[in-house]
Design a protein around this motif. Structure first.
Motif, PDB file in Angstrom:
ATOM      1  N   THR A 174      -9.154   1.349   1.328  1.00  0.00           N
ATOM      2  CA  THR A 174     -10.491   0.930   0.900  1.00  0.00           C
ATOM      3  C   THR A 174     -11.250   2.153   0.365  1.00  0.00           C
ATOM      4  N   LYS A 175     -12.424   1.894  -0.245  1.00  0.00           N
ATOM      5  CA  LYS A 175     -13.219   3.014  -0.801  1.00  0.00           C
ATOM      6  C   LYS A 175     -13.609   3.987   0.298  1.00  0.00           C
ATOM      7  N   GLN A 176     -13.744   3.454   1.535  1.00  0.00           N
ATOM      8  CA  GLN A 176     -14.116   4.330   2.663  1.00  0.00           C
ATOM      9  C   GLN A 176     -12.862   4.922   3.330  1.00  0.00           C
ATOM     10  N   ASP A 177     -11.735   4.846   2.655  1.00  0.00           N
ATOM     11  CA  ASP A 177     -10.461   5.352   3.151  1.00  0.00           C
ATOM     12  C   ASP A 177      -9.990   4.604   4.408  1.00  0.00           C
ATOM     13  N   GLY A 178     -10.361   3.323   4.464  1.00  0.00           N
ATOM     14  CA  GLY A 178      -9.912   2.521   5.615  1.00  0.00           C
ATOM     15  C   GLY A 178      -8.745   1.622   5.232  1.00  0.00           C
ATOM     16  N   VAL A 179      -8.334   0.822   6.214  1.00  0.00           N
ATOM     17  CA  VAL A 179      -7.196  -0.083   6.025  1.00  0.00           C
ATOM     18  C   VAL A 179      -7.722  -1.463   5.648  1.00  0.00           C
ATOM     19  N   TYR A 180      -7.177  -2.063   4.619  1.00  0.00           N
ATOM     20  CA  TYR A 180      -7.602  -3.417   4.249  1.00  0.00           C
ATOM     21  C   TYR A 180      -7.138  -4.422   5.303  1.00  0.00           C
ATOM     22  N   SER A 181      -8.018  -5.391   5.592  1.00  0.00           N
ATOM     23  CA  SER A 181      -7.547  -6.475   6.448  1.00  0.00           C
ATOM     24  C   SER A 181      -7.724  -7.834   5.759  1.00  0.00           C
ATOM     25  N   VAL A 182      -8.210  -7.809   4.516  1.00  0.00           N
ATOM     26  CA  VAL A 182      -8.354  -9.052   3.764  1.00  0.00           C
ATOM     27  C   VAL A 182      -7.535  -8.915   2.475  1.00  0.00           C
ATOM     28  N   TYR A 183      -6.800  -9.982   2.166  1.00  0.00           N
ATOM     29  CA  TYR A 183      -5.836  -9.907   1.072  1.00  0.00           C
ATOM     30  C   TYR A 183      -6.479  -9.674  -0.304  1.00  0.00           C
ATOM     31  N   THR A 184      -7.527 -10.463  -0.660  1.00  0.00           N
ATOM     32  CA  THR A 184      -8.012 -10.412  -2.053  1.00  0.00           C
ATOM     33  C   THR A 184      -8.477  -9.012  -2.469  1.00  0.00           C
ATOM     34  N   PRO A 185      -9.335  -8.335  -1.697  1.00  0.00           N
ATOM     35  CA  PRO A 185      -9.684  -6.962  -2.124  1.00  0.00           C
ATOM     36  C   PRO A 185      -8.477  -6.020  -2.139  1.00  0.00           C
ATOM     37  N   TYR A 186      -7.530  -6.251  -1.205  1.00  0.00           N
ATOM     38  CA  TYR A 186      -6.306  -5.439  -1.211  1.00  0.00           C
ATOM     39  C   TYR A 186      -5.558  -5.654  -2.527  1.00  0.00           C
ATOM     40  N   LEU A 240      16.092  13.138   4.158  1.00  0.00           N
ATOM     41  CA  LEU A 240      15.357  12.848   2.921  1.00  0.00           C
ATOM     42  C   LEU A 240      14.957  11.377   3.035  1.00  0.00           C
ATOM     43  N   VAL A 241      13.676  11.147   3.336  1.00  0.00           N
ATOM     44  CA  VAL A 241      13.234   9.777   3.626  1.00  0.00           C
ATOM     45  C   VAL A 241      12.207   9.363   2.571  1.00  0.00           C
ATOM     46  N   ILE A 242      12.493   8.277   1.870  1.00  0.00           N
ATOM     47  CA  ILE A 242      11.592   7.821   0.805  1.00  0.00           C
ATOM     48  C   ILE A 242      11.271   6.344   1.018  1.00  0.00           C
ATOM     49  N   ARG A 243       9.997   5.984   0.828  1.00  0.00           N
ATOM     50  CA  ARG A 243       9.631   4.570   0.983  1.00  0.00           C
ATOM     51  C   ARG A 243       9.907   3.842  -0.313  1.00  0.00           C
ATOM     52  N   ASP A 244      10.742   2.800  -0.195  1.00  0.00           N
ATOM     53  CA  ASP A 244      11.189   2.147  -1.418  1.00  0.00           C
ATOM     54  C   ASP A 244      11.243   0.628  -1.257  1.00  0.00           C
ATOM     55  N   HIS A 245      10.833   0.160  -0.073  1.00  0.00           N
ATOM     56  CA  HIS A 245      10.979  -1.268   0.211  1.00  0.00           C
ATOM     57  C   HIS A 245       9.842  -2.077  -0.406  1.00  0.00           C
ATOM     58  N   THR A 246       8.745  -1.385  -0.693  1.00  0.00           N
ATOM     59  CA  THR A 246       7.613  -2.025  -1.364  1.00  0.00           C
ATOM     60  C   THR A 246       7.228  -1.107  -2.530  1.00  0.00           C
ATOM     61  N   VAL A 247       6.438  -1.634  -3.461  1.00  0.00           N
ATOM     62  CA  VAL A 247       6.036  -0.799  -4.599  1.00  0.00           C
ATOM     63  C   VAL A 247       5.121   0.322  -4.103  1.00  0.00           C
ATOM     64  N   PHE A 248       4.104  -0.047  -3.306  1.00  0.00           N
ATOM     65  CA  PHE A 248       3.206   0.959  -2.736  1.00  0.00           C
ATOM     66  C   PHE A 248       3.400   1.017  -1.218  1.00  0.00           C
ATOM     67  N   GLY A 249       3.375   2.208  -0.687  1.00  0.00           N
ATOM     68  CA  GLY A 249       3.503   2.383   0.755  1.00  0.00           C
ATOM     69  C   GLY A 249       2.218   1.990   1.470  1.00  0.00           C
ATOM     70  N   PRO A 250       2.287   1.827   2.796  1.00  0.00           N
ATOM     71  CA  PRO A 250       1.136   1.330   3.565  1.00  0.00           C
ATOM     72  C   PRO A 250      -0.069   2.261   3.540  1.00  0.00           C
ATOM     73  N   GLU A 251       0.137   3.530   3.218  1.00  0.00           N
ATOM     74  CA  GLU A 251      -1.010   4.454   3.212  1.00  0.00           C
ATOM     75  C   GLU A 251      -1.570   4.642   1.807  1.00  0.00           C
ATOM     76  N   GLU A 252      -0.941   4.006   0.818  1.00  0.00           N
ATOM     77  CA  GLU A 252      -1.350   4.289  -0.570  1.00  0.00           C
ATOM     78  C   GLU A 252      -2.505   3.449  -1.071  1.00  0.00           C
ATOM     79  N   ILE A 253      -2.646   2.221  -0.555  1.00  0.00           N
ATOM     80  CA  ILE A 253      -3.748   1.372  -1.020  1.00  0.00           C
ATOM     81  C   ILE A 253      -4.786   1.324   0.095  1.00  0.00           C
TER      82      ILE A 253
END
Ligand SMILES: Cc1cc2nc3c(=O)[nH]c(=O)nc-3n(C[C@H](O)[C@H](O)[C@H](O)COP(=O)(O)OP(=O)(O)OC[C@H]3O[C@@H](n4cnc5c(N)ncnc54)[C@H](O)[C@@H]3O)c2cc1C
Length: 471
Positions: free
Chosen positions: A140-152, A125-138
């Motif tokens: 971009t609009k195009q479903d990509g990975v953010y690489s700049v902090y402010t829009p993230y 039973l594995v749950i992500r709890d070390h951060t509020v949101f997991g790495p796949e949850e936030i």
């Protein structure tokens, strides 16, 4: 009806309050065994590193906390896959719970653990709890990975209201505790507690973390936006080691800070600024999870051609706090003496190593990781790549801190410098940032090992040339 049994493997979640994985296990099992495993593959060879000593202190306090509830923490040593399968067998457990982790090493370990547990007939039973949101949850609009902090950060805050609230007051454990003998580690744990206090590392454990959060919220958060950059002022929370090992939940920090801001609108600016720093922590965790190579490689490939021409002797002078630049040396001595360094000074010493000395950021990151009580793979590589201009959302390469001006700006009276450099305690304040300019410079403090204005030009050339080769 037979009772369901489970194990909870504590890792970077060394707390009972608001521990999502533990609450989920309590919903599923009647009997449980709490386990901590000292894994030599993870801890390395040196049990005296500040973060390892702090970790041991936290484990020992977790053991006491459980014990006061009539539960015995089973502490074992060895390879987690082997230890856990043995424990599953001995307890006839059906479920093993643990918090998800994202470093490449942790992921490999967890895959091996998952496979081994499956083999002996139990499930994980594995749950992500070390951060509020997991790495796949936030995303971009195009479903990509953010690489700049402010829009993230903007996307992160847009989803904040979906995040579950913390449950700090609630400790819910499975009904019945099982008990198994620990390995003989009591000596290591108790000696860690005393050595922790000897060199002034913070006290481990949930109570200390909660106290620190409370005193920061009461005394400092309203001024945070201004005072956070002055290393002589106690203006930041110092919660980083507790967050690093999950001794306090990040959700709790968000909830309690926002509650304070709602009750005291004048404090809201400081609250928002502080919480944005916690979002940096989430940002770097997300970057590492999506690009594990950032631990050891430049995120920006154009800098793979950088010539790191600094010498070992210069690295040693930096490490020992003997570069002749007071703000840099005070920072490195704070690190050596306390296992912690103020964020503004981390930025200054990292810029000095990579730009003034042209020494590879990976050497600095390694030294930090081994010296910091909060040494964290994601934030450490993120901070270093930011300073070296090789990272996701980093300083532009031509922004090179002048260590003398930085000292004048952030420690104008030299209070922080005098705290860590006894050789400079007697010097007039007008020379505290450039002691070599005094009529009689202190004989026991070194002259600058390099000339910043010359090194600045060298660094600009090196970065430009790397960019040209990488284009
Ligand atoms: C070169 C370099 C290396 C660093 N290495 C680490 C590290 O190994 N571990 C670590 O926890 N932080 C690291 N940081 C980030 C930052 O310096 C520390 O988190 C901060 O100084 C901790 O003090 P605090 O708890 O009083 O922070 P506060 O100002 O009270 O901030 C609250 C929390 O927000 C998070 N945070 C704040 N600033 C940052 C940041 N820039 N990046 C990521 N998270 C942040 C931390 O979890 C911190 O505890 C590094 C920064 C630099 C420039």
């Amino acid at each position: 009806m037979s009772l369901v049994r489970g194990l909870h493997w504590f890792r970077n979640d060394l707390r009972l309050r608001d521990n999502t994985t533990l609450l989920a296990l309590a919903d599923r099992v009647d009997e449980w065994l709490p386990v901590f495993i000292f894994d030599p593959g993870f801890l390395g060879d040196d049990p005296d590193l500040p973060r390892v000593r702090f970790l041991k202190d936290c484990v020992s306090r977790l053991r006491d906390d459980l014990s006061s509830r009539g539960v015995a923490l089973c502490i074992r040593e060895g390879d987690p896959a082997e230890v856990l399968t043995r424990l599953v067998d001995e307890t006839r457990s059906e479920i093993v719970s643990f918090g998800a982790a994202d470093t490449p090493l942790a992921r490999r370990r967890d895959e091996a653990v998952g496979a081994a547990i499956k083999k002996v007939g139990a499930s994980t039973l594995v749950i992500r709890d070390h951060t509020v949101f997991g790495p796949e949850e936030i995303r971009t609009k195009q479903d990509g990975v953010y690489s700049v902090y402010t829009p993230y950060k903007n996307a992160w805050w847009a989803r904040w209201f979906e995040a579950p609230r913390h449950a700090a007051k609630r400790v819910r454990l499975p009904a019945i505790a099982l008990e198994l003998k620990s390995d003989n580690l009591q000596i290591a744990l108790s000696s860690s507690t005393s050595s922790t206090s000897k060199v002034g590392l913070p006290a481990g454990g949930e109570i200390a973390a909660a106290r620190r959060l409370k005193s920061f919220l009461t005394d400092s958060i309203s001024d945070y936006e201004v005072s956070r950059d002055f290393p002589a002022v106690d203006g930041t929370s110092r919660l980083s080691p507790y967050l690093r090992f999950g001794v306090i939940s990040p959700r709790r920090c968000f909830d309690e800070a926002l509650a304070l801001g709602a009750a005291q609108p004048a404090a809201m600016e400081g609250v928002r600024k502080w919480l944005d720093e916690l979002v940096w922590r989430e940002f770097y965790a997300m970057v590492l999870a999506n690009s594990p190579r950032v631990l050891t490689q430049n995120f920006r490939r154009e800098y793979d051609h950088l010539e790191w021409s600094g010498s070992d002797a210069e690295f040693e002078a930096w490490r020992l706090g003997k570069t002749g630049y007071p703000i840099v040396d005070a920072g490195m001595r704070q690190l050596a003496q306390t296992g912690w360094m103020h964020n503004r000074v981390r930025m200054i010493v990292a810029s000095f190593l990579t730009k003034d000395l042209l020494i590879d950021w990976r050497r600095g990151a390694r030294h930090f990781f081994d010296s910091l009580v909060d040494g964290d793979p994601a934030s450490n590589s993120g901070g270093w790549q930011w300073a070296a201009s090789t990272g996701t959302d980093s300083q532009p390469y031509f922004r090179i801190f002048n260590p003398t001006l930085q000292g004048q700006k952030w420690d104008p009276e030299g209070i922080y410098i005098r705290r860590f450099i006894p050789e400079l305690r007697g010097i007039e304040t007008r020379f505290i940032h450039a002691p070599w300019k005094a009529k009689e410079p202190p004989i026991d403090y070194p002259s600058p090992i390099v000339d910043h204005s010359i090194q600045r030009e060298r660094a600009l050339d090196a970065y430009r040339s790397a960019r040209a080769k990488g284009a």
